[in-house]
Design a protein around this motif. Structure first.
Motif, PDB file in Angstrom:
ATOM      1  N   VAL A   3       0.825  -1.213   0.000  1.00 46.69           N
ATOM      2  CA  VAL A   3       0.000   0.000   0.000  1.00 46.69           C
ATOM      3  C   VAL A   3       0.857   1.259   0.000  1.00 46.69           C
ATOM      4  CG1 VAL A   3      -2.035  -1.053   1.027  1.00 46.69           C
ATOM      5  CG2 VAL A   3      -0.294  -0.068   2.507  1.00 46.69           C
ATOM      6  N   CYS A   4       2.088   1.155   0.475  1.00 52.35           N
ATOM      7  CA  CYS A   4       3.005   2.292   0.476  1.00 52.35           C
ATOM      8  C   CYS A   4       4.265   1.883  -0.271  1.00 52.35           C
ATOM      9  CB  CYS A   4       3.351   2.735   1.894  1.00 52.35           C
ATOM     10  SG  CYS A   4       4.570   4.062   1.959  1.00 52.35           S
ATOM     11  N   GLN A   5       4.421   2.426  -1.469  1.00 49.71           N
ATOM     12  CA  GLN A   5       5.583   2.094  -2.290  1.00 49.71           C
ATOM     13  C   GLN A   5       6.872   2.654  -1.694  1.00 49.71           C
ATOM     14  OE1 GLN A   5       5.480   0.064  -4.981  1.00 49.71           O
ATOM     15  NE2 GLN A   5       3.300  -0.188  -4.606  1.00 49.71           N
ATOM     16  N   CYS A   6       6.796   3.844  -1.123  1.00 51.70           N
ATOM     17  CA  CYS A   6       8.003   4.511  -0.609  1.00 51.70           C
ATOM     18  C   CYS A   6       8.652   3.727   0.531  1.00 51.70           C
ATOM     19  CB  CYS A   6       7.673   5.925  -0.146  1.00 51.70           C
ATOM     20  SG  CYS A   6       7.054   6.999  -1.451  1.00 51.70           S
ATOM     21  N   ALA A   7       7.824   3.251   1.464  1.00 49.02           N
ATOM     22  CA  ALA A   7       8.343   2.535   2.631  1.00 49.02           C
ATOM     23  C   ALA A   7       8.142   1.024   2.523  1.00 49.02           C
ATOM     24  CB  ALA A   7       7.666   3.047   3.897  1.00 49.02           C
ATOM     25  N   VAL A   8       7.590   0.566   1.412  1.00 47.88           N
ATOM     26  CA  VAL A   8       7.298  -0.845   1.163  1.00 47.88           C
ATOM     27  C   VAL A   8       6.506  -1.430   2.340  1.00 47.88           C
ATOM     28  CG1 VAL A   8       8.220  -3.045   0.330  1.00 47.88           C
ATOM     29  CG2 VAL A   8       9.486  -0.949  -0.100  1.00 47.88           C
ATOM     30  N   VAL A   9       5.336  -0.843   2.564  1.00 41.34           N
ATOM     31  CA  VAL A   9       4.436  -1.273   3.638  1.00 41.34           C
ATOM     32  C   VAL A   9       3.275  -2.027   2.999  1.00 41.34           C
ATOM     33  CG1 VAL A   9       2.898  -0.510   5.483  1.00 41.34           C
ATOM     34  CG2 VAL A   9       5.068   0.667   5.103  1.00 41.34           C
ATOM     35  N   SER A  10       2.991  -3.205   3.528  1.00 44.72           N
ATOM     36  CA  SER A  10       1.909  -4.025   2.983  1.00 44.72           C
ATOM     37  C   SER A  10       0.624  -3.830   3.768  1.00 44.72           C
ATOM     38  CB  SER A  10       2.299  -5.503   3.025  1.00 44.72           C
ATOM     39  OG  SER A  10       2.297  -5.967   4.359  1.00 44.72           O
ATOM     40  N   ASP A  11      -0.458  -4.311   3.179  1.00 45.09           N
ATOM     41  CA  ASP A  11      -1.747  -4.272   3.867  1.00 45.09           C
ATOM     42  C   ASP A  11      -1.699  -5.111   5.138  1.00 45.09           C
ATOM     43  OD1 ASP A  11      -1.539  -6.613   2.306  1.00 45.09           O
ATOM     44  OD2 ASP A  11      -3.699  -6.707   1.949  1.00 45.09           O
ATOM     45  N   ARG A  12      -0.921  -6.155   5.145  1.00 45.18           N
ATOM     46  CA  ARG A  12      -0.786  -6.993   6.346  1.00 45.18           C
ATOM     47  C   ARG A  12      -0.131  -6.223   7.492  1.00 45.18           C
ATOM     48  NH1 ARG A  12       0.913 -12.943   4.020  1.00 45.18           N
ATOM     49  NH2 ARG A  12      -0.868 -13.116   2.606  1.00 45.18           N
ATOM     50  N   GLU A  13       0.821  -5.358   7.153  1.00 43.41           N
ATOM     51  CA  GLU A  13       1.467  -4.548   8.190  1.00 43.41           C
ATOM     52  C   GLU A  13       0.489  -3.529   8.780  1.00 43.41           C
ATOM     53  OE1 GLU A  13       5.874  -3.619   7.295  1.00 43.41           O
ATOM     54  OE2 GLU A  13       4.936  -4.081   5.345  1.00 43.41           O
ATOM     55  N   VAL A  14      -0.364  -2.965   7.941  1.00 47.04           N
ATOM     56  CA  VAL A  14      -1.381  -2.029   8.443  1.00 47.04           C
ATOM     57  C   VAL A  14      -2.372  -2.774   9.322  1.00 47.04           C
ATOM     58  CG1 VAL A  14      -3.219  -0.417   7.798  1.00 47.04           C
ATOM     59  CG2 VAL A  14      -1.089  -0.478   6.470  1.00 47.04           C
ATOM     60  N   THR A  15      -2.765  -3.960   8.906  1.00 48.33           N
ATOM     61  CA  THR A  15      -3.666  -4.790   9.716  1.00 48.33           C
ATOM     62  C   THR A  15      -3.022  -5.141  11.056  1.00 48.33           C
ATOM     63  OG1 THR A  15      -4.712  -5.710   7.741  1.00 48.33           O
ATOM     64  CG2 THR A  15      -4.940  -6.978   9.771  1.00 48.33           C
ATOM     65  N   ALA A  16      -1.751  -5.457  11.046  1.00 48.03           N
ATOM     66  CA  ALA A  16      -1.036  -5.757  12.291  1.00 48.03           C
ATOM     67  C   ALA A  16      -0.950  -4.524  13.179  1.00 48.03           C
ATOM     68  CB  ALA A  16       0.362  -6.284  11.986  1.00 48.03           C
ATOM     69  N   ALA A  17      -0.767  -3.356  12.585  1.00 47.43           N
ATOM     70  CA  ALA A  17      -0.741  -2.113  13.367  1.00 47.43           C
ATOM     71  C   ALA A  17      -2.090  -1.878  14.028  1.00 47.43           C
ATOM     72  CB  ALA A  17      -0.367  -0.931  12.477  1.00 47.43           C
ATOM     73  N   TYR A  18      -3.166  -2.154  13.297  1.00 48.00           N
ATOM     74  CA  TYR A  18      -4.515  -2.025  13.864  1.00 48.00           C
ATOM     75  C   TYR A  18      -4.675  -2.997  15.035  1.00 48.00           C
ATOM     76  CZ  TYR A  18      -9.534  -1.781  14.398  1.00 48.00           C
ATOM     77  OH  TYR A  18     -10.783  -1.609  14.926  1.00 48.00           O
ATOM     78  N   ALA A  19      -4.250  -4.225  14.846  1.00 46.19           N
ATOM     79  CA  ALA A  19      -4.338  -5.231  15.910  1.00 46.19           C
ATOM     80  C   ALA A  19      -3.511  -4.813  17.119  1.00 46.19           C
ATOM     81  CB  ALA A  19      -3.874  -6.585  15.394  1.00 46.19           C
ATOM     82  N   GLY A  20      -2.459  -4.047  16.867  1.00 49.56           N
ATOM     83  CA  GLY A  20      -1.602  -3.561  17.944  1.00 49.56           C
ATOM     84  C   GLY A  20      -2.089  -2.276  18.586  1.00 49.56           C
ATOM     85  N   GLY A  21      -3.240  -1.761  18.135  1.00 45.78           N
ATOM     86  CA  GLY A  21      -3.825  -0.595  18.790  1.00 45.78           C
ATOM     87  C   GLY A  21      -3.912   0.667  17.959  1.00 45.78           C
ATOM     88  N   ALA A  22      -3.394   0.667  16.746  1.00 47.08           N
ATOM     89  CA  ALA A  22      -3.473   1.856  15.892  1.00 47.08           C
ATOM     90  C   ALA A  22      -4.924   2.030  15.427  1.00 47.08           C
ATOM     91  CB  ALA A  22      -2.548   1.721  14.695  1.00 47.08           C
ATOM     92  N   ARG A  23      -5.574   3.089  15.865  1.00 48.61           N
ATOM     93  CA  ARG A  23      -6.982   3.301  15.538  1.00 48.61           C
ATOM     94  C   ARG A  23      -7.222   4.527  14.671  1.00 48.61           C
ATOM     95  NH1 ARG A  23      -6.841  -1.196  16.950  1.00 48.61           N
ATOM     96  NH2 ARG A  23      -8.200  -2.259  18.405  1.00 48.61           N
ATOM     97  N   THR A  24      -6.190   5.271  14.371  1.00 47.56           N
ATOM     98  CA  THR A  24      -6.317   6.437  13.506  1.00 47.56           C
ATOM     99  C   THR A  24      -5.327   6.312  12.355  1.00 47.56           C
ATOM    100  OG1 THR A  24      -4.654   7.785  14.638  1.00 47.56           O
ATOM    101  CG2 THR A  24      -6.927   7.911  15.483  1.00 47.56           C
ATOM    102  N   LEU A  25      -5.545   7.123  11.353  1.00 52.53           N
ATOM    103  CA  LEU A  25      -4.626   7.150  10.223  1.00 52.53           C
ATOM    104  C   LEU A  25      -3.216   7.486  10.680  1.00 52.53           C
ATOM    105  CD1 LEU A  25      -3.921   7.190   7.216  1.00 52.53           C
ATOM    106  CD2 LEU A  25      -4.740   9.560   7.160  1.00 52.53           C
ATOM    107  N   ALA A  26      -3.090   8.500  11.506  1.00 53.84           N
ATOM    108  CA  ALA A  26      -1.768   8.919  11.981  1.00 53.84           C
ATOM    109  C   ALA A  26      -1.080   7.804  12.762  1.00 53.84           C
ATOM    110  CB  ALA A  26      -1.878  10.171  12.842  1.00 53.84           C
ATOM    111  N   GLN A  27      -1.826   7.108  13.622  1.00 56.42           N
ATOM    112  CA  GLN A  27      -1.246   6.015  14.396  1.00 56.42           C
ATOM    113  C   GLN A  27      -0.790   4.877  13.497  1.00 56.42           C
ATOM    114  OE1 GLN A  27      -4.466   5.137  17.066  1.00 56.42           O
ATOM    115  NE2 GLN A  27      -3.767   6.607  18.610  1.00 56.42           N
TER     116      GLN A  27
END
Length: 68
Positions: A3-27
């Protein structure tokens, strides 16, 4: 899927961040590194976080924080 070409971040990493408590875009961006360079991925990151149950308001402050 990347989902992020610059930092090579996958959708799975965003999902893991959500599971870890990230509830906002900034988080989610701070947790994954997404959105720090060009910022073109912030809408994709927002969509992923919203799919997990949170309704986010995309404020200019969040975009600025996420992109910095």
């Amino acid at each position: 899927m990347i989902v992020c070409q610059c930092a090579v971040v996958s959708d799975r990493e965003v999902t893991a961040a959500y599971a870890g408590g990230a509830r906002t875009l900034a988080q989610a961006c701070m947790a994954t590194g997404a959105g720090r360079d060009c910022g073109s991925c912030v809408f994709s990151v927002k969509r992923l976080v919203c799919e997990h149950g949170e309704t986010l308001a995309l404020s200019s402050t969040e975009v600025h924080v996420a992109a910095s």
